[in-house]
Design a protein around this motif. Structure first.
Motif, PDB file in Angstrom:
ATOM      1  N   LYS A 212       3.207  23.317 -74.052  1.00 31.13           N
ATOM      2  CA  LYS A 212       3.583  21.889 -74.042  1.00 31.13           C
ATOM      3  C   LYS A 212       5.100  21.743 -74.103  1.00 31.13           C
ATOM      4  CE  LYS A 212       3.177  17.831 -77.155  1.00 31.13           C
ATOM      5  NZ  LYS A 212       2.637  16.774 -76.303  1.00 31.13           N
ATOM      6  N   MET A 213       5.746  22.547 -74.943  1.00 30.61           N
ATOM      7  CA  MET A 213       7.198  22.471 -75.091  1.00 30.61           C
ATOM      8  C   MET A 213       7.909  22.973 -73.836  1.00 30.61           C
ATOM      9  SD  MET A 213       7.303  23.874 -79.023  1.00 30.61           S
ATOM     10  CE  MET A 213       9.103  23.932 -79.128  1.00 30.61           C
ATOM     11  N   LEU A 214       7.405  24.045 -73.248  1.00 34.07           N
ATOM     12  CA  LEU A 214       8.034  24.607 -72.055  1.00 34.07           C
ATOM     13  C   LEU A 214       7.846  23.721 -70.830  1.00 34.07           C
ATOM     14  CD1 LEU A 214       7.047  28.358 -72.543  1.00 34.07           C
ATOM     15  CD2 LEU A 214       9.385  27.465 -72.462  1.00 34.07           C
ATOM     16  N   ALA A 215       6.676  23.052 -70.763  1.00 36.65           N
ATOM     17  CA  ALA A 215       6.367  22.252 -69.575  1.00 36.65           C
ATOM     18  C   ALA A 215       7.292  21.061 -69.408  1.00 36.65           C
ATOM     19  CB  ALA A 215       4.916  21.778 -69.641  1.00 36.65           C
ATOM     20  N   VAL A 216       8.013  20.697 -70.457  1.00 35.87           N
ATOM     21  CA  VAL A 216       8.990  19.610 -70.344  1.00 35.87           C
ATOM     22  C   VAL A 216      10.135  20.007 -69.414  1.00 35.87           C
ATOM     23  CG1 VAL A 216      10.652  18.202 -71.628  1.00 35.87           C
ATOM     24  CG2 VAL A 216       8.436  18.760 -72.660  1.00 35.87           C
ATOM     25  N   HIS A 217      10.425  21.308 -69.338  1.00 38.80           N
ATOM     26  CA  HIS A 217      11.601  21.782 -68.604  1.00 38.80           C
ATOM     27  C   HIS A 217      11.279  22.622 -67.355  1.00 38.80           C
ATOM     28  CE1 HIS A 217      13.894  20.488 -72.104  1.00 38.80           C
ATOM     29  NE2 HIS A 217      13.098  21.202 -72.869  1.00 38.80           N
ATOM     30  N   TYR A 218      10.065  23.192 -67.287  1.00 33.23           N
ATOM     31  CA  TYR A 218       9.759  24.135 -66.207  1.00 33.23           C
ATOM     32  C   TYR A 218       8.397  23.828 -65.591  1.00 33.23           C
ATOM     33  CZ  TYR A 218      13.370  26.482 -68.916  1.00 33.23           C
ATOM     34  OH  TYR A 218      14.533  26.750 -69.605  1.00 33.23           O
ATOM     35  N   PRO A 219       8.186  24.196 -64.312  1.00 35.09           N
ATOM     36  CA  PRO A 219       6.895  23.978 -63.663  1.00 35.09           C
ATOM     37  C   PRO A 219       5.763  24.692 -64.416  1.00 35.09           C
ATOM     38  CG  PRO A 219       8.571  24.564 -62.055  1.00 35.09           C
ATOM     39  CD  PRO A 219       9.182  24.798 -63.399  1.00 35.09           C
TER      40      PRO A 219
ATOM     41  N   GLY B   7      -8.708  37.315 -67.437  1.00 33.71           N
ATOM     42  CA  GLY B   7      -7.255  37.299 -67.300  1.00 33.71           C
ATOM     43  C   GLY B   7      -6.796  37.836 -65.960  1.00 33.71           C
ATOM     44  N   ILE B   8      -7.443  38.915 -65.505  1.00 30.91           N
ATOM     45  CA  ILE B   8      -7.079  39.488 -64.202  1.00 30.91           C
ATOM     46  C   ILE B   8      -7.336  38.470 -63.094  1.00 30.91           C
ATOM     47  CG2 ILE B   8      -7.713  41.244 -62.498  1.00 30.91           C
ATOM     48  CD1 ILE B   8      -8.220  43.152 -64.859  1.00 30.91           C
ATOM     49  N   GLY B   9      -8.485  37.800 -63.163  1.00 34.52           N
ATOM     50  CA  GLY B   9      -8.793  36.776 -62.166  1.00 34.52           C
ATOM     51  C   GLY B   9      -7.785  35.649 -62.184  1.00 34.52           C
ATOM     52  N   ALA B  10      -7.340  35.251 -63.398  1.00 36.40           N
ATOM     53  CA  ALA B  10      -6.350  34.182 -63.516  1.00 36.40           C
ATOM     54  C   ALA B  10      -5.018  34.607 -62.908  1.00 36.40           C
ATOM     55  CB  ALA B  10      -6.171  33.801 -64.987  1.00 36.40           C
ATOM     56  N   VAL B  11      -4.645  35.869 -63.088  1.00 30.59           N
ATOM     57  CA  VAL B  11      -3.400  36.375 -62.515  1.00 30.59           C
ATOM     58  C   VAL B  11      -3.478  36.379 -60.989  1.00 30.59           C
ATOM     59  CG1 VAL B  11      -1.954  38.432 -62.249  1.00 30.59           C
ATOM     60  CG2 VAL B  11      -2.706  37.714 -64.526  1.00 30.59           C
ATOM     61  N   VAL B  12      -4.637  36.792 -60.455  1.00 35.33           N
ATOM     62  CA  VAL B  12      -4.817  36.833 -58.997  1.00 35.33           C
ATOM     63  C   VAL B  12      -4.617  35.441 -58.404  1.00 35.33           C
ATOM     64  CG1 VAL B  12      -6.499  37.178 -57.147  1.00 35.33           C
ATOM     65  CG2 VAL B  12      -6.317  38.856 -59.002  1.00 35.33           C
ATOM     66  N   PHE B  13      -5.259  34.441 -59.002  1.00 30.14           N
ATOM     67  CA  PHE B  13      -5.135  33.084 -58.469  1.00 30.14           C
ATOM     68  C   PHE B  13      -3.787  32.458 -58.831  1.00 30.14           C
ATOM     69  CE2 PHE B  13      -9.694  33.510 -58.017  1.00 30.14           C
ATOM     70  CZ  PHE B  13      -9.943  32.818 -56.830  1.00 30.14           C
ATOM     71  N   GLY B  14      -3.211  32.909 -59.937  1.00 30.53           N
ATOM     72  CA  GLY B  14      -1.939  32.345 -60.367  1.00 30.53           C
ATOM     73  C   GLY B  14      -0.765  32.740 -59.499  1.00 30.53           C
ATOM     74  N   VAL B  15      -0.930  33.785 -58.683  1.00 28.52           N
ATOM     75  CA  VAL B  15       0.154  34.211 -57.790  1.00 28.52           C
ATOM     76  C   VAL B  15       0.617  33.055 -56.909  1.00 28.52           C
ATOM     77  CG1 VAL B  15       0.670  35.669 -55.798  1.00 28.52           C
ATOM     78  CG2 VAL B  15      -0.473  36.650 -57.788  1.00 28.52           C
ATOM     79  N   PHE B  16      -0.322  32.207 -56.506  1.00 30.47           N
ATOM     80  CA  PHE B  16       0.025  31.088 -55.618  1.00 30.47           C
ATOM     81  C   PHE B  16       0.943  30.087 -56.318  1.00 30.47           C
ATOM     82  CE2 PHE B  16      -4.142  32.645 -54.188  1.00 30.47           C
ATOM     83  CZ  PHE B  16      -3.818  32.965 -52.862  1.00 30.47           C
ATOM     84  N   ALA B  17       0.906  30.072 -57.662  1.00 25.49           N
ATOM     85  CA  ALA B  17       1.744  29.134 -58.405  1.00 25.49           C
ATOM     86  C   ALA B  17       3.203  29.542 -58.409  1.00 25.49           C
ATOM     87  CB  ALA B  17       1.238  29.015 -59.849  1.00 25.49           C
ATOM     88  N   LEU B  18       3.484  30.779 -58.011  1.00 23.59           N
ATOM     89  CA  LEU B  18       4.864  31.258 -58.055  1.00 23.59           C
ATOM     90  C   LEU B  18       5.763  30.566 -57.038  1.00 23.59           C
ATOM     91  CD1 LEU B  18       4.373  35.089 -58.639  1.00 23.59           C
ATOM     92  CD2 LEU B  18       5.036  33.321 -60.294  1.00 23.59           C
ATOM     93  N   VAL B  19       5.177  29.814 -56.103  1.00 27.23           N
ATOM     94  CA  VAL B  19       6.009  29.065 -55.140  1.00 27.23           C
ATOM     95  C   VAL B  19       6.855  28.028 -55.872  1.00 27.23           C
ATOM     96  CG1 VAL B  19       4.417  29.411 -53.224  1.00 27.23           C
ATOM     97  CG2 VAL B  19       4.146  27.413 -54.705  1.00 27.23           C
ATOM     98  N   ALA B  20       6.419  27.647 -57.093  1.00 28.82           N
ATOM     99  CA  ALA B  20       7.163  26.638 -57.866  1.00 28.82           C
ATOM    100  C   ALA B  20       8.096  27.279 -58.887  1.00 28.82           C
ATOM    101  CB  ALA B  20       6.177  25.715 -58.590  1.00 28.82           C
ATOM    102  N   TYR B  21       8.252  28.597 -58.825  1.00 30.98           N
ATOM    103  CA  TYR B  21       9.063  29.288 -59.835  1.00 30.98           C
ATOM    104  C   TYR B  21      10.531  28.869 -59.777  1.00 30.98           C
ATOM    105  CZ  TYR B  21      11.648  32.954 -62.232  1.00 30.98           C
ATOM    106  OH  TYR B  21      12.506  33.629 -63.064  1.00 30.98           O
ATOM    107  N   VAL B  22      11.097  28.671 -60.955  1.00 37.12           N
ATOM    108  CA  VAL B  22      12.541  28.442 -61.086  1.00 37.12           C
ATOM    109  C   VAL B  22      13.056  29.386 -62.170  1.00 37.12           C
ATOM    110  CG1 VAL B  22      12.438  26.012 -60.380  1.00 37.12           C
ATOM    111  CG2 VAL B  22      12.192  26.605 -62.801  1.00 37.12           C
TER     112      VAL B  22
END
Length: 291
Positions: free
Chosen positions: A37-44, A192-207
């Protein structure tokens, strides 16, 4: 996510150990949500959830390799990938919920997941609730309506915790299905492994993030891992009817942390709704323990 298991004769001292284990597990998971919650204020949110799951997978894989090497193998990779997608979705939605709603109201709504899961288990696993369990489910959803605060201003943000509860319910049912043949460690690790596999697509929003943010992400990953392991240990030591109701302690932690850290004072509707949802969830477990 609690992984229920068949528990054979356990000494009374072992059963009572489940209480501090579950309380510690729920505190770890609530603190993890607070950090996000605290991190989401500043980062995707997407990259935050991805790296949090990476930390958990690395830690659990290391533990499994050293102590439970069989947990690294699975017979149901497809089911675990689906569970991972649910886990990624759940974490994103709970973070969105906490970013827009008070913690107490968020948890009051998300804890309707076991009630939804009972209905889904009827539809897809053929598990038929008892009449008393149906009454508990109906009461639980009434509690959800109260927690929505009918006297307040309805917001689209209320859809986030409800959607999280739905994804969590699907996760419960998939876990129960996979848990018929696989261990708790395998279930936690491969989700967790499954979440990492699908989470790779979220890296397009990485800052880029500073060291302090990375430290919080690593701390969150360790807290999540600790919470999962403590919860699994609790379910190994006590029957589901004893351990499962303690999950609702997370709502107490949420109210306390929300008050101390974010000056959130829960309204009567959130408290009453949370109490009804918790009592209903406990009733579903209690009435079903003799089956």
């Amino acid at each position: 996510m609690a992984q229920t298991q068949t528990v054979t004769a356990v000494p009374a001292s072992g059963v009572w150990m489940a209480v501090p284990l579950m309380l510690g597990a729920t505190l770890c998971l609530t603190t993890l949500d607070t950090l996000l919650k605290m991190l989401a204020v500043h980062y995707p949110i997407g990259p935050l959830v991805f790296f949090r799951n990476v930390v958990q997978v690395v830690v659990l894989a290391s533990i499994a390799r050293a102590f439970v090497p069989t947990a690294l193998r699975t017979r149901q990779p497809g089911v675990h990938l689906a569970r991972g997608a649910c886990l990624m979705t759940m974490t994103v939605l709970i973070t969105l919920s906490l970013s827009h709603l008070p913690m107490a109201q968020t948890y009051a709504l998300t804890f309707s997941a076991p009630l939804m899961a009972t209905v889904l288990a009827l539809l897809f696993l053929g598990e038929r609730p008892l009449p008393a369990q149906w009454l508990c489910i109906a009461a639980g959803f009434a509690g959800v309506l109260i927690a929505l605060d009918p006297g307040g201003v309805l917001s689209l943000a209320l859809l986030f915790p409800l959607a999280q509860a739905a994804a969590n319910a699907v996760f419960y049912v998939l876990t129960r299905y996979a848990g018929r043949t696989e261990s708790a460690m395998t279930l936690v690790l491969w989700a967790g492994i499954g979440a990492v596999v699908f989470g790779v697509f979220a890296l397009v929003a990485y800052v880029p993030m500073p060291l302090e943010a990375w430290a919080m992400i690593c701390a969150g990953g360790l807290l999540g891992t600790s919470g999962q392991l403590m919860m699994a240990a609790a379910f190994r030591r006590a029957p589901t009817a004893v351990a499962a109701p303690l999950v609702y302690a997370q709502m107490v932690w949420a109210m306390l942390i929300g008050w101390l850290m974010f000056d959130e004072v829960p309204g009567w509707s959130a408290i009453l709704g949370a109490a009804i949802v918790a009592a209903s969830g406990i009733g579903v477990v209690r009435f079903g323990r003799g089956r």
